[in-house]
Motif scaffolding. Structure first.
Motif, PDB file in Angstrom:
ATOM      1  N   GLY A 146     -10.359 -10.267   2.942  1.00 26.01           N
ATOM      2  CA  GLY A 146     -10.142  -9.894   4.336  1.00 26.01           C
ATOM      3  C   GLY A 146      -9.527 -11.058   5.092  1.00 26.01           C
ATOM      4  O   GLY A 146      -9.304 -12.143   4.548  1.00 26.01           O
ATOM      5  N   ALA A 147      -9.266 -10.835   6.390  1.00 25.24           N
ATOM      6  CA  ALA A 147      -8.661 -11.875   7.227  1.00 25.24           C
ATOM      7  C   ALA A 147      -9.540 -13.117   7.313  1.00 25.24           C
ATOM      8  O   ALA A 147      -9.049 -14.231   7.479  1.00 25.24           O
ATOM      9  CB  ALA A 147      -8.391 -11.316   8.627  1.00 25.24           C
ATOM     10  N   SER A 148     -10.866 -12.960   7.167  1.00 27.26           N
ATOM     11  CA  SER A 148     -11.779 -14.109   7.229  1.00 27.26           C
ATOM     12  C   SER A 148     -11.814 -14.907   5.922  1.00 27.26           C
ATOM     13  O   SER A 148     -12.410 -15.974   5.866  1.00 27.26           O
ATOM     14  CB  SER A 148     -13.195 -13.615   7.547  1.00 27.26           C
ATOM     15  N   GLY A 149     -11.212 -14.381   4.864  1.00 23.78           N
ATOM     16  CA  GLY A 149     -11.239 -15.053   3.566  1.00 23.78           C
ATOM     17  C   GLY A 149     -12.325 -14.532   2.641  1.00 23.78           C
ATOM     18  O   GLY A 149     -12.416 -14.932   1.492  1.00 23.78           O
ATOM     19  N   THR A 150     -13.158 -13.616   3.140  1.00 22.91           N
ATOM     20  CA  THR A 150     -14.228 -13.042   2.332  1.00 22.91           C
ATOM     21  C   THR A 150     -13.642 -12.098   1.280  1.00 22.91           C
ATOM     22  O   THR A 150     -12.762 -11.297   1.585  1.00 22.91           O
ATOM     23  CB  THR A 150     -15.212 -12.255   3.226  1.00 22.91           C
ATOM     24  N   THR A 151     -14.131 -12.211   0.056  1.00 25.82           N
ATOM     25  CA  THR A 151     -13.691 -11.307  -1.006  1.00 25.82           C
ATOM     26  C   THR A 151     -14.277  -9.924  -0.738  1.00 25.82           C
ATOM     27  O   THR A 151     -15.495  -9.757  -0.657  1.00 25.82           O
ATOM     28  CB  THR A 151     -14.139 -11.814  -2.385  1.00 25.82           C
ATOM     29  N   ILE A 152     -13.382  -8.945  -0.612  1.00 24.69           N
ATOM     30  CA  ILE A 152     -13.808  -7.566  -0.362  1.00 24.69           C
ATOM     31  C   ILE A 152     -13.978  -6.820  -1.672  1.00 24.69           C
ATOM     32  O   ILE A 152     -14.922  -6.063  -1.861  1.00 24.69           O
ATOM     33  CB  ILE A 152     -12.778  -6.842   0.540  1.00 24.69           C
ATOM     34  N   ASP A 153     -13.045  -7.043  -2.594  1.00 29.35           N
ATOM     35  CA  ASP A 153     -13.078  -6.311  -3.853  1.00 29.35           C
ATOM     36  C   ASP A 153     -12.342  -7.120  -4.921  1.00 29.35           C
ATOM     37  O   ASP A 153     -11.545  -8.005  -4.609  1.00 29.35           O
ATOM     38  CB  ASP A 153     -12.405  -4.939  -3.679  1.00 29.35           C
ATOM     39  N   VAL A 154     -12.615  -6.787  -6.166  1.00 27.30           N
ATOM     40  CA  VAL A 154     -11.921  -7.378  -7.309  1.00 27.30           C
ATOM     41  C   VAL A 154     -11.445  -6.230  -8.191  1.00 27.30           C
ATOM     42  O   VAL A 154     -12.220  -5.331  -8.521  1.00 27.30           O
ATOM     43  CB  VAL A 154     -12.842  -8.318  -8.116  1.00 27.30           C
ATOM     44  N   ALA A 155     -10.176  -6.269  -8.547  1.00 26.80           N
ATOM     45  CA  ALA A 155      -9.613  -5.232  -9.424  1.00 26.80           C
ATOM     46  C   ALA A 155      -9.086  -5.895 -10.686  1.00 26.80           C
ATOM     47  O   ALA A 155      -8.631  -7.042 -10.661  1.00 26.80           O
ATOM     48  CB  ALA A 155      -8.486  -4.497  -8.704  1.00 26.80           C
ATOM     49  N   ARG A 156      -9.148  -5.155 -11.773  1.00 25.48           N
ATOM     50  CA  ARG A 156      -8.611  -5.642 -13.047  1.00 25.48           C
ATOM     51  C   ARG A 156      -7.555  -4.663 -13.529  1.00 25.48           C
ATOM     52  O   ARG A 156      -7.721  -3.457 -13.405  1.00 25.48           O
ATOM     53  CB  ARG A 156      -9.737  -5.768 -14.076  1.00 25.48           C
TER      54      ARG A 156
ATOM     55  N   MET B  25       0.846  -1.196   0.000  1.00 25.43           N
ATOM     56  CA  MET B  25       0.000   0.000   0.000  1.00 25.43           C
ATOM     57  C   MET B  25       0.880   1.245   0.000  1.00 25.43           C
ATOM     58  O   MET B  25       1.927   1.278   0.648  1.00 25.43           O
ATOM     59  CB  MET B  25      -0.900   0.018   1.239  1.00 25.43           C
ATOM     60  N   GLU B  26       0.454   2.232  -0.729  1.00 30.57           N
ATOM     61  CA  GLU B  26       1.024   3.580  -0.657  1.00 30.57           C
ATOM     62  C   GLU B  26      -0.140   4.497  -0.378  1.00 30.57           C
ATOM     63  O   GLU B  26      -0.885   4.856  -1.296  1.00 30.57           O
ATOM     64  CB  GLU B  26       1.739   3.950  -1.952  1.00 30.57           C
ATOM     65  N   GLY B  27      -0.339   4.798   0.886  1.00 30.46           N
ATOM     66  CA  GLY B  27      -1.533   5.523   1.298  1.00 30.46           C
ATOM     67  C   GLY B  27      -2.719   4.598   1.145  1.00 30.46           C
ATOM     68  O   GLY B  27      -2.744   3.495   1.670  1.00 30.46           O
ATOM     69  N   ALA B  28      -3.731   5.035   0.397  1.00 25.73           N
ATOM     70  CA  ALA B  28      -4.911   4.195   0.162  1.00 25.73           C
ATOM     71  C   ALA B  28      -4.808   3.415  -1.151  1.00 25.73           C
ATOM     72  O   ALA B  28      -5.697   2.646  -1.486  1.00 25.73           O
ATOM     73  CB  ALA B  28      -6.155   5.069   0.154  1.00 25.73           C
ATOM     74  N   LEU B  29      -3.726   3.624  -1.923  1.00 25.31           N
ATOM     75  CA  LEU B  29      -3.551   2.929  -3.204  1.00 25.31           C
ATOM     76  C   LEU B  29      -2.861   1.594  -3.009  1.00 25.31           C
ATOM     77  O   LEU B  29      -1.903   1.477  -2.244  1.00 25.31           O
ATOM     78  CB  LEU B  29      -2.706   3.771  -4.166  1.00 25.31           C
ATOM     79  N   MET B  30      -3.347   0.601  -3.725  1.00 29.94           N
ATOM     80  CA  MET B  30      -2.718  -0.714  -3.706  1.00 29.94           C
ATOM     81  C   MET B  30      -1.882  -0.850  -4.965  1.00 29.94           C
ATOM     82  O   MET B  30      -2.350  -0.608  -6.075  1.00 29.94           O
ATOM     83  CB  MET B  30      -3.751  -1.827  -3.662  1.00 29.94           C
ATOM     84  N   LEU B  31      -0.644  -1.277  -4.797  1.00 31.10           N
ATOM     85  CA  LEU B  31       0.276  -1.514  -5.896  1.00 31.10           C
ATOM     86  C   LEU B  31       0.746  -2.957  -5.827  1.00 31.10           C
ATOM     87  O   LEU B  31       0.814  -3.545  -4.739  1.00 31.10           O
ATOM     88  CB  LEU B  31       1.472  -0.564  -5.816  1.00 31.10           C
ATOM     89  N   ILE B  32       1.070  -3.524  -6.987  1.00 32.62           N
ATOM     90  CA  ILE B  32       1.594  -4.901  -7.007  1.00 32.62           C
ATOM     91  C   ILE B  32       2.856  -4.960  -7.855  1.00 32.62           C
ATOM     92  O   ILE B  32       3.026  -4.211  -8.815  1.00 32.62           O
ATOM     93  CB  ILE B  32       0.556  -5.929  -7.535  1.00 32.62           C
ATOM     94  N   ASP B  33       3.734  -5.872  -7.465  1.00 32.83           N
ATOM     95  CA  ASP B  33       4.876  -6.278  -8.273  1.00 32.83           C
ATOM     96  C   ASP B  33       4.573  -7.718  -8.675  1.00 32.83           C
ATOM     97  O   ASP B  33       4.270  -8.551  -7.827  1.00 32.83           O
ATOM     98  CB  ASP B  33       6.169  -6.223  -7.469  1.00 32.83           C
TER      99      ASP B  33
ATOM    100  N   ASP C 195       9.175  -9.410 -15.187  1.00 25.15           N
ATOM    101  CA  ASP C 195       8.718  -8.770 -13.953  1.00 25.15           C
ATOM    102  C   ASP C 195       8.151  -7.402 -14.277  1.00 25.15           C
ATOM    103  O   ASP C 195       8.716  -6.654 -15.086  1.00 25.15           O
ATOM    104  CB  ASP C 195       9.883  -8.616 -12.972  1.00 25.15           C
ATOM    105  N   PHE C 196       7.030  -7.089 -13.630  1.00 23.41           N
ATOM    106  CA  PHE C 196       6.400  -5.772 -13.756  1.00 23.41           C
ATOM    107  C   PHE C 196       6.207  -5.229 -12.340  1.00 23.41           C
ATOM    108  O   PHE C 196       5.662  -5.920 -11.473  1.00 23.41           O
ATOM    109  CB  PHE C 196       5.055  -5.884 -14.479  1.00 23.41           C
ATOM    110  N   THR C 197       6.649  -4.006 -12.127  1.00 19.06           N
ATOM    111  CA  THR C 197       6.583  -3.439 -10.774  1.00 19.06           C
ATOM    112  C   THR C 197       5.705  -2.203 -10.758  1.00 19.06           C
ATOM    113  O   THR C 197       5.567  -1.490 -11.751  1.00 19.06           O
ATOM    114  CB  THR C 197       7.987  -3.072 -10.268  1.00 19.06           C
ATOM    115  N   GLY C 198       5.110  -1.976  -9.583  1.00 16.92           N
ATOM    116  CA  GLY C 198       4.338  -0.763  -9.344  1.00 16.92           C
ATOM    117  C   GLY C 198       3.032  -0.677 -10.123  1.00 16.92           C
ATOM    118  O   GLY C 198       2.581   0.424 -10.444  1.00 16.92           O
ATOM    119  N   LEU C 199       2.394  -1.817 -10.414  1.00 23.36           N
ATOM    120  CA  LEU C 199       1.102  -1.777 -11.107  1.00 23.36           C
ATOM    121  C   LEU C 199       0.026  -1.307 -10.137  1.00 23.36           C
ATOM    122  O   LEU C 199      -0.129  -1.859  -9.043  1.00 23.36           O
ATOM    123  CB  LEU C 199       0.739  -3.150 -11.658  1.00 23.36           C
ATOM    124  N   ASP C 200      -0.719  -0.315 -10.545  1.00 25.60           N
ATOM    125  CA  ASP C 200      -1.725   0.321  -9.688  1.00 25.60           C
ATOM    126  C   ASP C 200      -3.048  -0.440  -9.779  1.00 25.60           C
ATOM    127  O   ASP C 200      -3.620  -0.576 -10.857  1.00 25.60           O
ATOM    128  CB  ASP C 200      -1.910   1.763 -10.148  1.00 25.60           C
TER     129      ASP C 200
END
Length: 161
Positions: free
Chosen positions: A111-121, A81-89, A135-140
């Motif tokens: 979430g911690a319970s395993g429930t899907t909170i959101d889906v991003a594409r 996380m960078e603030g409220a943004l999620m980034l992936i490598d 490798d791809f880094t910093g995908l928003d």
């Protein structure tokens, strides 16, 4: 006293009607009817039915995109996380014989319970050559819910270059 009629007596109208039908049938046979016994549905006993050669069934060529999709995978993925943004490598492996491009990812946030909170594409507008891992880094992935505990991504579509 009235004369008795024989049992096989037909009135003249019926006899003439039958005669007209017979004559019409003969004319139809002579001038406009079938040209052979086969047209009447009569099978000829001397001829065997013709044998029909069947061609070998055509096997469709496999779609290169389907092959490439089945042989491409996410090798490793880290999220942060960078603030409220999620980034992936992420590391994409192309095990097919085709170059792939415009790899579309589907990432589930749980979430911690395993429930899907959101889906991003997210789409990676780049090329991964055949047999290569990139490798791809910093995908928003956009804004993330604060209770996201784990993220998993998979390839859900791509194009063959």
């Amino acid at each position: 006293m009235a004369k008795e009629r024989p049992d096989n007596y037909l009135p003249p109208a019926v006899s003439y009607g039958a005669l007209v039908l017979i004559v019409a049938f003969v004319f139809w046979l002579l001038f406009g009817g079938p040209t052979s016994l086969r047209d009447l549905g009569v099978k000829e006993a001397t001829k065997a039915p013709p044998k029909v050669e069947q061609a070998a069934p055509q096997v469709p060529k496999p779609n290169p995109a389907i092959i490439a999709r089945s042989k491409s995978e996410v090798r490793k993925m880290e999220w942060y996380m960078e603030g409220a943004l999620m980034l992936i490598d992420i590391s994409i492996s192309n095990g097919s014989d085709f170059d792939i491009k415009d790899v579309q990812l589907r990432c589930e946030m749980r979430g911690a319970s395993g429930t899907t909170i959101d889906v991003a594409r997210q789409t990676i507008y780049d090329i991964v050559r055949a047999g290569e891992t990139r490798d791809f880094t910093g995908l928003d992935l956009g804004f993330a819910h604060p209770q996201v505990d784990r993220v998993s991504c998979r390839i859900y579509d791509l194009e063959v270059n």
